[in-house]
Design a protein around this motif. Structure first.
Motif, short mmCIF file in Angstrom:
data_model
loop_
_atom_site.label_atom_id
_atom_site.label_comp_id
_atom_site.label_asym_id
_atom_site.label_seq_id
_atom_site.Cartn_x
_atom_site.Cartn_y
_atom_site.Cartn_z
N LYS A 68 0.84 -1.21 0.00
CA LYS A 68 0.00 0.00 0.00
C LYS A 68 0.87 1.25 0.00
O LYS A 68 0.58 2.22 -0.68
N LYS A 71 3.05 1.19 -3.49
CA LYS A 71 2.30 1.43 -4.73
C LYS A 71 1.51 2.73 -4.69
O LYS A 71 0.94 3.13 -5.70
N GLY A 72 1.42 3.34 -3.52
CA GLY A 72 0.73 4.62 -3.42
C GLY A 72 -0.77 4.51 -3.20
O GLY A 72 -1.47 5.52 -3.19
N THR A 73 -1.28 3.27 -3.01
CA THR A 73 -2.73 3.15 -2.81
C THR A 73 -3.14 3.68 -1.43
O THR A 73 -4.28 4.07 -1.23
N ALA A 75 -1.97 6.45 -0.20
CA ALA A 75 -2.20 7.87 -0.46
C ALA A 75 -3.53 8.06 -1.18
O ALA A 75 -4.27 9.01 -0.89
N PHE A 76 -3.84 7.15 -2.09
CA PHE A 76 -5.12 7.23 -2.81
C PHE A 76 -6.28 7.19 -1.82
O PHE A 76 -7.22 7.98 -1.90
N TYR A 154 9.96 3.16 2.57
CA TYR A 154 11.28 3.29 1.98
C TYR A 154 11.34 2.33 0.80
O TYR A 154 11.15 1.13 0.98
N GLU A 218 -0.93 7.57 12.19
CA GLU A 218 -1.55 8.89 12.35
C GLU A 218 -0.54 10.02 12.18
O GLU A 218 -0.91 11.13 11.84
N ARG A 219 0.72 9.72 12.40
CA ARG A 219 1.72 10.79 12.35
C ARG A 219 2.60 10.77 11.11
O ARG A 219 3.37 11.68 10.90
N MET A 220 2.54 9.70 10.35
CA MET A 220 3.52 9.58 9.26
C MET A 220 3.10 10.37 8.01
O MET A 220 1.92 10.67 7.83
N ASP A 221 4.09 10.70 7.20
CA ASP A 221 3.82 11.33 5.91
C ASP A 221 3.48 10.23 4.92
O ASP A 221 4.16 9.21 4.86
N ILE A 222 2.43 10.47 4.17
CA ILE A 222 2.03 9.48 3.16
C ILE A 222 2.50 10.00 1.81
O ILE A 222 1.95 10.95 1.26
N GLN A 223 3.53 9.37 1.31
CA GLN A 223 4.07 9.76 0.01
C GLN A 223 3.58 8.78 -1.03
O GLN A 223 3.53 7.59 -0.78
N ALA A 224 3.23 9.29 -2.18
CA ALA A 224 2.79 8.39 -3.26
C ALA A 224 3.98 8.04 -4.14
O ALA A 224 4.88 8.83 -4.27
#
Lengths: 224, 307
Positions: A68, A71-73, A75-76, A154, A218-224
């Protein structure tokens, strides 16, 4: 707390994974019935295929979170009106419930087949054994989610290998310490020593890994 | 929530990645309604800003309000009212278009199915098609359909024309302006297609190295940002760069090219005082202005240095 459309979506997206788990379930039950000594009591606590399936489920759950993130899902999904807490619960339930069902299934088999087959363990003993196994596996599953949340974003195979090695090491240490593989030792440990303490410890670990995993998401950055 | 509150308001918004700022002290105000373009070179912080507004990224410092709500504390409520199209699409590839639309519909309180169906027909997105089998352009269009489906008050579009041919691009822009904008929705989009920006934007903001360097209505920007090409008979005035409105002075052969930000009349009056000075005023396109602000013309002429 639980976003039902999201949970259904999560379950739908890992449906092949479920299919694999339930194949394990049927192979386990069938092989035990097939190889059970005719006339002798069935030892429902000795269902190795279920444990195999549970380990597979743990790695599957971990891979689900990692993919997840990669693959960026994730973030989606989180760009929609979905809270991170709901996201965590959906991932944990979609992946964790089948593990619990799988581990608890011997009790179900023993219950259903009790009129026809004698069991070497009482239903209460079997229930206690399976509850304990399920809670320990849930703790391990939540740990797998937690580690995936730290390493999954990563895009580096090194971290994945490191995480995999860590989980394997924990699994080996755990199985050799409390005897998941050596079930005779486990039964002894459970019934003759400290089953209550074991249950409390595994529940405490579940709570800890749940809290840390949810907080991380809840605290992490969601990078796509 | 006061209706007069801007669609987006940030104060001192900062985002650092491993100590390196991607957005630094951003004070941005986007009024409600209309089309707002976020411009800047690669790495200027446009995508990071959009992701911060959606709470996909956690701010390192500063405050953000979106549609009058705290973008961090009320992020779910914000996302109920915001449509988002990402720069690159990360869909569930093994899902059908119809399934994906249906799932997204279940997450929002409002959904304009009539519009979604119409756009799907217009963009030739069959419900049975597998998302992973769609071309890049079609995936961009699908992301746009998903963004407009929930009838958002605010549309955040990160490079909305990526992978689209010119015909589709125009079609998309027309839809955005004719339907979304005219319905009073706010559109914020980032783009490198400056012709598109000139065609549809009401207001533009330039970001550079994570900070805001200007935010103005497009018409005002084009009216104010001028260049004056001037040939002085003798040495140029020593304080030329300090004249009001002069942003930079560059050499162009024997002439000087003065970039102005407003105050054209004042500068022309001053130039007329120099006997024999020949000058002409040049209009600038948005691309010229973008290149200037993005630092594309590095050779700033130091007055008095060469002569």
């Amino acid at each position: 707390m639980i976003n039902w459309p999201l949970l259904r979506w999560e379950m739908r997206n890992i449906r092949w994974w479920y299919a694999g788990l339930f194949i394990f379930l049927f192979i386990g039950a069938f092989s035990l019935l097939l190889f059970a000594t005719t006339g002798g009591p069935v030892n429902w606590g000795k269902m190795d295929f279920f444990l195999f399936g549970a380990y597979w489920a743990l790695f599957g759950g971990m891979a689900n979170v990692s993919s997840k993130l990669k693959k960026g899902t994730m973030a989606f999904l989180l760009a929609r009106p979905v809270s991170r807490r709901e996201m965590y619960h959906a991932m944990a339930l979609a992946g964790g419930l089948p593990i619990i069902i799988l581990i608890m299934s011997p009790v179900l088999f023993a219950l259903i087949l009790s009129p026809w087959l004698a069991s070497s363990m009482s239903l209460g003993q079997l229930l206690l054994l399976d509850v304990l196994r399920a809670v320990w596996l849930t703790a391990l599953f939540l740990l797998a989610i937690l580690t995936s949340l730290y390493t999954g974003d990563y895009r580096n195979k090194f971290y994945s290998i490191l995480t995999g090695s860590f989980i394997i090491a924990v699994t080996i240490a755990w199985t050799t310490t409390i005897g998941i593989i050596n079930k005779r030792a486990l039964v002894q440990w459970l019934f003759q020593h400290h089953p209550g303490l074991s249950l409390l410890l595994s529940l405490a670990l579940c709570c800890l890994f749940y809290y840390l995993g949810r907080r991380r998401l809840e605290r992490m950055d969601i990078q796509a | 929530m006061a209706i007069s509150e801007p669609a987006v308001l940030t104060r001192g918004l900062t985002k650092t990645f491993r100590g390196r700022p991607a957005v630094h002290g951003l004070d941005l105000e986007v009024p409600r309604g209309g089309v707002f373009a976020l411009l800047g070179p690669n790495g200027a912080g446009k995508t990071t800003t959009i992701k911060l507004l959606l709470n996909l990224l956690q701010p390192s410092a500063g405050e953000m309000r979106v549609l009058g709500l705290d973008a961090v504390a009320d992020s779910v409520a914000v996302r109920r009212r915001v449509g988002y199209q990402a720069e690159s699409q990360h869909f569930y590839r093994n899902t059908g278009v119809g399934e994906l639309l249906s799932f997204c519909r279940s997450l929002y309180p409002r959904w304009n199915q009539e519009r979604v169906d119409r756009y799907c027909r217009l963009f030739e997105l069959p419900a049975r098609a597998r998302v992973g089998g769609l071309s890049k352009g079609k995936q961009t269009l699908l992301a746009l359909v998903l963004a407009v489906g929930p009838e958002p008050e605010l549309l955040l579009l990160d490079e909305p024309a990526t992978g689209l041919d010119p015909l589709r691009r125009r079609q998309v822009l027309k839809l955005l302006v004719e339907e979304m904008s005219k319905e009073g929705r706010t559109i914020i989009f980032s783009s490198h297609q400056l012709q598109d920006v000139e065609r549809i934007a009401d207001r533009v903001a330039f970001l550079l190295r994570g900070g805001l360097i200007l935010s103005r209505p497009l018409e005002q920007l084009l009216a104010e940002e001028k260049k004056v090409r001037v040939l002085f008979p003798g040495p140029p005035p020593a304080e030329l760069e300090k004249w009001p409105g002069v942003r930079r002075v560059a050499r162009e052969g024997s002439r000087l090219l003065i970039s102005l930000s407003g105050r054209l009349d004042e500068v022309l009056v001053r130039l007329q005082r120099y006997e024999g000075a020949a000058f002409d005023v040049l209009d600038q396109t948005l691309e010229d202005i973008f290149v200037e602000y993005a630092g594309g013309e590095e050779s700033v002429w130091e007055v008095g240095e060469d002569d």
